[in-house]
Design an enzyme around this catalytic site. Structure first.
Site, PDB file in Angstrom:
ATOM      1  N   HIS A  47      58.899 -21.697 112.071  1.00  0.00           N
ATOM      2  CA  HIS A  47      58.448 -20.499 111.725  1.00  0.00           C
ATOM      3  C   HIS A  47      56.774 -20.153 112.396  1.00  0.00           C
ATOM      4  CE1 HIS A  47      56.412 -17.607 108.396  1.00  0.00           C
ATOM      5  NE2 HIS A  47      57.245 -17.101 109.043  1.00  0.00           N
ATOM      6  N   HIS A  72      57.483  -8.533 110.727  1.00  0.00           N
ATOM      7  CA  HIS A  72      58.978  -9.041 110.397  1.00  0.00           C
ATOM      8  C   HIS A  72      59.778  -7.955 110.517  1.00  0.00           C
ATOM      9  CE1 HIS A  72      56.727 -12.272 108.494  1.00  0.00           C
ATOM     10  NE2 HIS A  72      57.595 -13.173 108.905  1.00  0.00           N
ATOM     11  N   ARG A 146      39.505  -4.819 110.442  1.00  0.00           N
ATOM     12  CA  ARG A 146      40.435  -5.929 110.626  1.00  0.00           C
ATOM     13  C   ARG A 146      40.734  -6.449 109.331  1.00  0.00           C
ATOM     14  NH1 ARG A 146      44.249  -9.151 111.059  1.00  0.00           N
ATOM     15  NH2 ARG A 146      44.452 -10.808 112.413  1.00  0.00           N
ATOM     16  N   CYS A 193      35.675  -8.757 116.693  1.00  0.00           N
ATOM     17  CA  CYS A 193      37.019  -9.736 116.404  1.00  0.00           C
ATOM     18  C   CYS A 193      37.141 -10.575 117.435  1.00  0.00           C
ATOM     19  CB  CYS A 193      38.222  -8.638 116.377  1.00  0.00           C
ATOM     20  SG  CYS A 193      39.739  -9.431 115.838  1.00  0.00           S
ATOM     21  N   TYR A 330      42.043 -18.771 115.243  1.00  0.00           N
ATOM     22  CA  TYR A 330      40.635 -18.337 115.968  1.00  0.00           C
ATOM     23  C   TYR A 330      40.171 -19.698 116.487  1.00  0.00           C
ATOM     24  CZ  TYR A 330      41.269 -14.135 113.127  1.00  0.00           C
ATOM     25  OH  TYR A 330      41.790 -13.084 112.742  1.00  0.00           O
TER      26      TYR A 330
END
Length: 474
Positions: A47, A72, A146, A193, A330
């Site tokens: 997954h 999804h 974000r 970001c 990250y």
């Protein structure tokens, strides 16, 4: 079935109670979607969002999780799921209670229609690129957003910030106490970001992540209490031996109740020169809901992921935050690392970001008039390093000119905000221009010329020269 086609398989029928008994790899992991039952045990470790997230859905319907992680809701995901089908729900089974499938994002705030949306649920959007360099402070309504999870609805009257950890006394602070007990401090800081400009990196090879253009960056004047003041008030020492971190938890949670979290090194949190805030104001107004109302962390010079919104807990710890977004996201990797070989434990969490710049005007593919062309953009570097120069080329990097910089003159080592830059240059009709910019900071860090050598599977730290191709109209 049509003539010649194999008959559709007949699947056994199960009750929801029977499905609910399959909640671990030992007992098999079953889930439902609609009226179908799936055994996804063999997919758990594959997954992309992590085995732990998929196991939260074990024994029950996928719908509330797919509502939370809307990535999804694509045909190929359902096709993949169908490979694991083992049965159907019994026809007499009542549908799940309405609250089990209700949209967890239904309470999200309204947004400005000018924002360029990268995902609706959770909401992620950037301002139009051409507006970025028009104003030093980004209007709150157009500040890039974000969100990792649904926006929490927080009652400011009952809100409390918990502060705790070894070496200090536990505090529970209301908003009124934060405002009255601690001096208000203001900092102008740019947040960016980690995935800003990811789209360009994806042109080298596909990456996983939101398709940010150049707008996952914005600047505001933040107001609030210094995190340092609050920690000192709780009795924490200004300096500590060994490795220590300050961890943050937000009020935004996934369906399993796990909050968004992140951490920064203890030294940065306590440094008087780091200007880390517990902010309750943004550009002179109370924080908008999308940006952390009623209280958020602002860590200047550091990737935006550490500036936790809707912060409810500050904890001093000998270990960094256990959050997925601190430990397993990250981070940067070698271009040869792929999803089969990546090991997130081998790389440090991104904190200070590298030097960055981008062209906001003209836009790619534009036809510009002959005569004097004005090129505009932004530049910024992490860690408080001042941008000292922006070089601009109109011919793909063969020849260069120096842009004019505008912005607040920062204190040494505290250049938390971007600079906006401009260049005027004569252009002739019929020319095809490849405009390029690169920024240089006070440590003489400079942007790399191409994306391929800095490519990484998550598409973070994308800071190669920015290139915009335009034609000059006759």
């Amino acid at each position: 079935a049509p003539s010649g086609a194999p008959p559709a398989p007949r699947y056994p029928r199960y009750t929801r109670e029977e499905v609910g008994r399959h909640r671990s790899p030992q007992d098999r992991v079953w889930v439902t979607h609609g009226t179908e039952v799936f055994d996804v045990t063999d997919f758990v470790e594959l997954h992309p969002g992590g085995a732990d997230k998929l196991l939260l859905a074990a024994g029950g319907p996928l719908e509330p999780f797919w509502a939370l992680y809307a990535v999804h809701n694509q045909p190929h995901v359902l096709e993949l799921l169908r490979e694991y089908k083992v049965g159907e729900l019994s026809p007499e089974e009542a549908p799940p209670a309405p609250d089990a499938t209700q949209d967890p994002f239904a309470g999200d705030p309204p947004r400005h229609p000018a924002l360029r949306v990268n995902s609706q649920k959770p909401f992620n959007a950037e301002p139009p690129a051409e507006l970025l360099a028009e104003r030093f402070l980004t209007p709150n309504e157009l500040f890039f957003t974000r969100n990792h999870l649904p926006v929490p609805a927080v009652d400011p009257g009952s809100y409390r910030l918990r502060v705790e950890g070894p070496g200090g006394r536990a505090l529970s602070l209301s908003l009124a106490e934060l405002r009255s007990r601690f001096p208000k401090h203001e900092v102008t800081a740019t947040l960016q970001c980690a995935g800003n400009r990811r789209t360009e990196m994806s042109h080298v090879r596909p990456v996983k992540g939101l398709a940010w253009d150049i707008g996952a960056i914005s600047t505001a004047r933040w107001g609030g209490a210094r995190l340092r003041d609050v920690l000192l008030h709780a009795g924490f020492a200004e300096e500590r031996e060994g490795e220590w971190h300050v961890c943050f938890e937000g009020l935004d949670t996934d369906v399993g109740g796990a909050p968004y979290g992140a951490s920064i090194p203890y030294g940065r949190a306590l440094s008087p020169a780091a200007d880390v805030l517990l902010a309750y104001e943004m550009n002179g107004q109370e924080l908008p809901r999308d940006h952390g109302f009623p209280l958020r962390v602002v860590v200047p010079g550091v990737v935006g992921a550490r500036s936790v919104k809707w912060v409810q807990r500050v904890a001093v710890s000998p270990a960094e935050s256990p959050s997925h977004w601190q430990r397993n996201d990250y981070k940067g990797f070698c271009p040869s690392v792929d999803w089969d070989t990546v090991d997130y434990t081998t790389a440090p969490a991104i904190q200070e970001l590298p030097v960055q710049s981008a062209i906001t005007h003209p836009r790619p593919g534009a036809a510009v008039p002959e005569g004097e062309l004005t090129v505009k953009g932004y530049a910024w570097s992490g860690g408080g390093r001042e941008v000292v120069r922006v070089d601009v080329s109109l011919d793909g990097g063969r020849t260069w000119r120096v842009a004019r910089l505008a912005g607040e003159r920062p204190a040494p080592g505290r250049a938390w905000a971007w600079v906006l830059w401009e260049l005027e240059a004569p252009v002739t009709a019929g020319a095809e221009l490849e405009i390029v910019c690169k920024a240089v900071d006070g440590s003489y860090n400079v942007q790399p010329d191409t994306m391929a050598p800095i490519w990484n599977l998550r598409g973070v730290l994308s800071n190669a020269w920015h290139r915009v191709r335009v034609t000059v109209s006759r």
